[in-house]
Write a protein that holds these residues in place. Structure first.
Motif, PDB file in Angstrom:
ATOM      1  N   VAL A 354       0.843  -1.202   0.000  1.00 29.06           N
ATOM      2  CA  VAL A 354       0.000   0.000   0.000  1.00 29.06           C
ATOM      3  C   VAL A 354       0.875   1.247   0.000  1.00 29.06           C
ATOM      4  N   THR A 355       1.922   1.247   0.839  1.00 31.75           N
ATOM      5  CA  THR A 355       2.830   2.396   0.892  1.00 31.75           C
ATOM      6  C   THR A 355       3.523   2.601  -0.453  1.00 31.75           C
ATOM      7  N   PHE A 356       3.985   1.498  -1.044  1.00 38.14           N
ATOM      8  CA  PHE A 356       4.668   1.576  -2.340  1.00 38.14           C
ATOM      9  C   PHE A 356       3.729   2.110  -3.416  1.00 38.14           C
ATOM     10  N   LEU A 357       2.509   1.586  -3.485  1.00 37.35           N
ATOM     11  CA  LEU A 357       1.568   2.006  -4.525  1.00 37.35           C
ATOM     12  C   LEU A 357       1.162   3.463  -4.348  1.00 37.35           C
ATOM     13  N   ARG A 358       0.998   3.895  -3.114  1.00 35.39           N
ATOM     14  CA  ARG A 358       0.686   5.311  -2.876  1.00 35.39           C
ATOM     15  C   ARG A 358       1.816   6.199  -3.374  1.00 35.39           C
ATOM     16  N   GLU A 359       3.045   5.827  -3.023  1.00 33.03           N
ATOM     17  CA  GLU A 359       4.194   6.643  -3.434  1.00 33.03           C
ATOM     18  C   GLU A 359       4.382   6.597  -4.945  1.00 33.03           C
ATOM     19  N   LEU A 360       4.076   5.448  -5.556  1.00 33.00           N
ATOM     20  CA  LEU A 360       4.172   5.330  -7.014  1.00 33.00           C
ATOM     21  C   LEU A 360       3.202   6.291  -7.696  1.00 33.00           C
ATOM     22  N   VAL A 361       1.975   6.374  -7.206  1.00 37.79           N
ATOM     23  CA  VAL A 361       0.995   7.298  -7.781  1.00 37.79           C
ATOM     24  C   VAL A 361       1.410   8.747  -7.527  1.00 37.79           C
ATOM     25  N   ALA A 362       1.957   9.023  -6.344  1.00 35.15           N
ATOM     26  CA  ALA A 362       2.430  10.386  -6.053  1.00 35.15           C
ATOM     27  C   ALA A 362       3.582  10.759  -6.984  1.00 35.15           C
ATOM     28  N   TYR A 363       4.471   9.806  -7.212  1.00 35.18           N
ATOM     29  CA  TYR A 363       5.596  10.040  -8.129  1.00 35.18           C
ATOM     30  C   TYR A 363       5.083  10.297  -9.546  1.00 35.18           C
ATOM     31  N   HIS A 364       4.145   9.468 -10.000  1.00 35.88           N
ATOM     32  CA  HIS A 364       3.544   9.652 -11.326  1.00 35.88           C
ATOM     33  C   HIS A 364       2.893  11.027 -11.450  1.00 35.88           C
ATOM     34  N   THR A 365       2.188  11.444 -10.406  1.00 36.92           N
ATOM     35  CA  THR A 365       1.527  12.747 -10.424  1.00 36.92           C
ATOM     36  C   THR A 365       2.537  13.876 -10.583  1.00 36.92           C
ATOM     37  N   ARG A 366       3.681  13.764  -9.895  1.00 32.98           N
ATOM     38  CA  ARG A 366       4.732  14.786 -10.045  1.00 32.98           C
ATOM     39  C   ARG A 366       5.273  14.803 -11.472  1.00 32.98           C
ATOM     40  N   VAL A 377      -3.801   8.115 -13.041  1.00 27.27           N
ATOM     41  CA  VAL A 377      -4.324   7.358 -11.908  1.00 27.27           C
ATOM     42  C   VAL A 377      -4.417   8.297 -10.709  1.00 27.27           C
ATOM     43  N   LEU A 378      -5.491   8.175  -9.959  1.00 27.84           N
ATOM     44  CA  LEU A 378      -5.649   8.921  -8.720  1.00 27.84           C
ATOM     45  C   LEU A 378      -6.008   7.950  -7.600  1.00 27.84           C
ATOM     46  N   ILE A 379      -5.632   8.298  -6.382  1.00 27.59           N
ATOM     47  CA  ILE A 379      -6.094   7.556  -5.210  1.00 27.59           C
ATOM     48  C   ILE A 379      -6.799   8.541  -4.298  1.00 27.59           C
ATOM     49  N   GLU A 380      -8.087   8.311  -4.124  1.00 29.75           N
ATOM     50  CA  GLU A 380      -8.891   9.177  -3.265  1.00 29.75           C
ATOM     51  C   GLU A 380      -9.716   8.311  -2.330  1.00 29.75           C
ATOM     52  N   SER A 381      -9.631   8.600  -1.028  1.00 26.90           N
ATOM     53  CA  SER A 381     -10.329   7.804  -0.015  1.00 26.90           C
ATOM     54  C   SER A 381     -10.012   6.323  -0.169  1.00 26.90           C
ATOM     55  N   ASP A 382      -8.732   6.047  -0.463  1.00 29.66           N
ATOM     56  CA  ASP A 382      -8.232   4.671  -0.611  1.00 29.66           C
ATOM     57  C   ASP A 382      -8.806   3.943  -1.819  1.00 29.66           C
ATOM     58  N   LEU A 383      -9.435   4.670  -2.746  1.00 33.09           N
ATOM     59  CA  LEU A 383      -9.969   4.065  -3.959  1.00 33.09           C
ATOM     60  C   LEU A 383      -9.120   4.455  -5.158  1.00 33.09           C
ATOM     61  N   VAL A 384      -8.964   3.509  -6.083  1.00 30.95           N
ATOM     62  CA  VAL A 384      -8.239   3.762  -7.333  1.00 30.95           C
ATOM     63  C   VAL A 384      -9.205   4.394  -8.331  1.00 30.95           C
ATOM     64  N   LEU A 385      -8.927   5.620  -8.737  1.00 34.04           N
ATOM     65  CA  LEU A 385      -9.758   6.334  -9.700  1.00 34.04           C
ATOM     66  C   LEU A 385      -8.974   6.544 -10.979  1.00 34.04           C
ATOM     67  N   LEU A 386      -9.653   6.432 -12.109  1.00 31.65           N
ATOM     68  CA  LEU A 386      -8.995   6.546 -13.411  1.00 31.65           C
ATOM     69  C   LEU A 386      -9.609   7.660 -14.234  1.00 31.65           C
ATOM     70  N   PRO A 387      -8.929   8.808 -14.378  1.00 29.19           N
ATOM     71  CA  PRO A 387      -9.386   9.813 -15.340  1.00 29.19           C
ATOM     72  C   PRO A 387      -9.348   9.286 -16.767  1.00 29.19           C
ATOM     73  N   VAL A 388      -8.402   8.359 -17.040  1.00 28.99           N
ATOM     74  CA  VAL A 388      -8.279   7.734 -18.364  1.00 28.99           C
ATOM     75  C   VAL A 388      -8.168   6.235 -18.146  1.00 28.99           C
TER      76      VAL A 388
END
Length: 424
Positions: A354-366, A377-388
């Motif tokens: 969970v920690t790794f996947l959160r940081e991976l999404v944060a890294y991707h966002t940067r 990819v977004l993570i909101e309220s512990d859910l995986v959300l996909l704009p695309v």
């Protein structure tokens, strides 16, 4: 807000939908390449092995074409064509189309635009605004190689030794034909250049001389591949691709068979780098194939992969200090999360992932923010959300996480071996 299609939109337990359709007003990420910013890291290691060649460079004819066009751009006799703003880029585009047409119709390998060249036949034309690769590919993909190989300098002046060889095959008559061919198309994009009308006589003879296999041959042998050891490496990789007992090996195993003491450390860096880049990409793609899922569920689905992920991350972590880029430092953070994790209990496995996947999404966002794009990819309220919506099956990503076999990046070795076969 995007209007959700009730037949395809998922509504997870928390009541928050994920997006299934692209809303252009909200997301600009659909055309994003390299969403994890892997290229700067793997290419830096690849440049230790293949310093000059770019991956799309497949044909020595394209390199010759670029240096010829750059040389022609500086001919005194053609300067009257180049006085208007933007004329040099338009000249390059027209010359690309003309040269690709000549190559295709004279038994040589064209670099780009086979579809356009085949369909057009004798009626093929090019304008100063043409957007196809037949008139833009060399400019986009080959010029950097020519500069890194010192065939042209940073101001795009052709190296004296190269210029003298081109001059041996070019004539004043060829220049006059070329000037007549380009004059009207350079004045207006409504005036098309039809190469078939001009590629006879003096111009054809000049091009035949430039693209003869012996023209620039020794220069290219000396310039394209780097130092003696890097040139040897290109030869060795070609041999591994061609030998009966190794030609069917995958890229990972071919690299594993490269033995060259002077480049052993650089080769080892590649072997430590690529497996963890695959971990990042596969985990990211698995997330993109898990819309609407809770992050802890995604982690549980991947927990069997954690030992293999940890081993690859630990090897990547030893590359600390090899590169000092911000991108590399961020990747080291990701690797450390996995490499230093305890294997004690299933609960801790899940927490690590969970920690790794959160940081991976944060890294991707940067990474995406740096390009002015929205994340995929977004993570909101512990859910995986996909704009695309993702374009890779989660099963394929999971299988790759398990095996780590199919390397994505070849560190320019295939390109180097292809060019080596052509110039030696």
């Amino acid at each position: 807000m995007t209007e959700l299609d009730s037949s395809t939109a998922a509504m997870p337990a928390g009541g928050l939908p994920y997006f299934t359709n692209v809303d252009p007003a909200l997301s600009r990420s659909s055309g994003g390449r390299d969403p994890l910013g892997l290229l700067p890291v793997w290419s830096a290691f690849g440049r230790r092995l293949v310093p000059n060649l770019a991956s799309p460079v497949g044909h020595v004819n394209g390199i010759k074409a670029v240096v010829l066009i750059q040389w022609l751009l500086n001919l005194d006799a053609l300067q009257s064509l180049l006085e208007r703003d933007g004329a040099r880029r338009r000249f390059f585009r027209l010359m690309e189309g003309l040269i690709e047409y000549w190559l295709y119709h004279n038994g040589h390998t064209a670099c780009f635009g086979y579809t356009a060249l085949t369909a057009g036949k004798g009626n093929f034309s090019v304008t100063t605004k043409m957007g196809k690769t037949v008139a833009n590919g060399l400019y986009q993909y080959y010029r950097g190689t020519c500069r890194r190989a010192a065939l042209v300098d940073d101001n795009w002046a052709v190296a004296p030794g190269v210029a003298s060889q081109l001059d041996e095959h070019w004539t004043a008559d060829a220049t006059q034909v070329l000037k007549a061919a380009l004059a009207d198309p350079l004045k207006s994009a409504s005036n098309a250049l039809f190469p078939e009308q001009y590629l006879g006589g003096a111009l054809a003879t000049a091009l035949s001389g430039v693209f003869d296999q012996n023209t620039l041959r020794q220069t290219l042998q000396e310039c394209l591949f780097g130092d003696t050891y890097q040139q040897t490496l290109a030869s060795m990789f070609l041999a591994l691709r061609n030998a009966a007992d190794t030609k069917n090996l995958n890229l990972k195993d071919r690299v594993g068979k490269l033995v060259l003491p002077q480049l052993d450390h650089a080769i080892d860096c590649v072997q430590r780098c690529e497996p963890f880049l695959l971990v990042m990409q596969d985990a990211f793609d698995y997330l993109r194939g898990s819309p609407g899922k809770r992050l802890d569920l995604v982690a549980r689905e991947l927990d069997a992969m954690l030992p293999a992920m940890r081993e690859r991350a630990a090897r990547f972590a030893t590359l600390a200090g090899e590169q000092n880029s911000t991108r590399m430092r961020h990747m080291q953070v990701l690797a450390d999360i996995l490499a230093t994790a305890s294997t004690a209990a299933a609960a801790s496995k899940e927490a690590v992932l969970v920690t790794f996947l959160r940081e991976l999404v944060a890294y991707h966002t940067r990474c995406m923010k740096e390009r002015g794009r929205d994340p995929m990819v977004l993570i909101e309220s512990d859910l995986v959300l996909l704009p695309v919506i993702g374009d890779r099956s989660p099963e394929d990503a999971k299988k790759s996480l398990e095996s780590g076999q199919s390397w994505m990046n070849d560190y320019y070795l295939t390109t180097a071996s292809n060019l080596y076969a052509q110039v030696f």
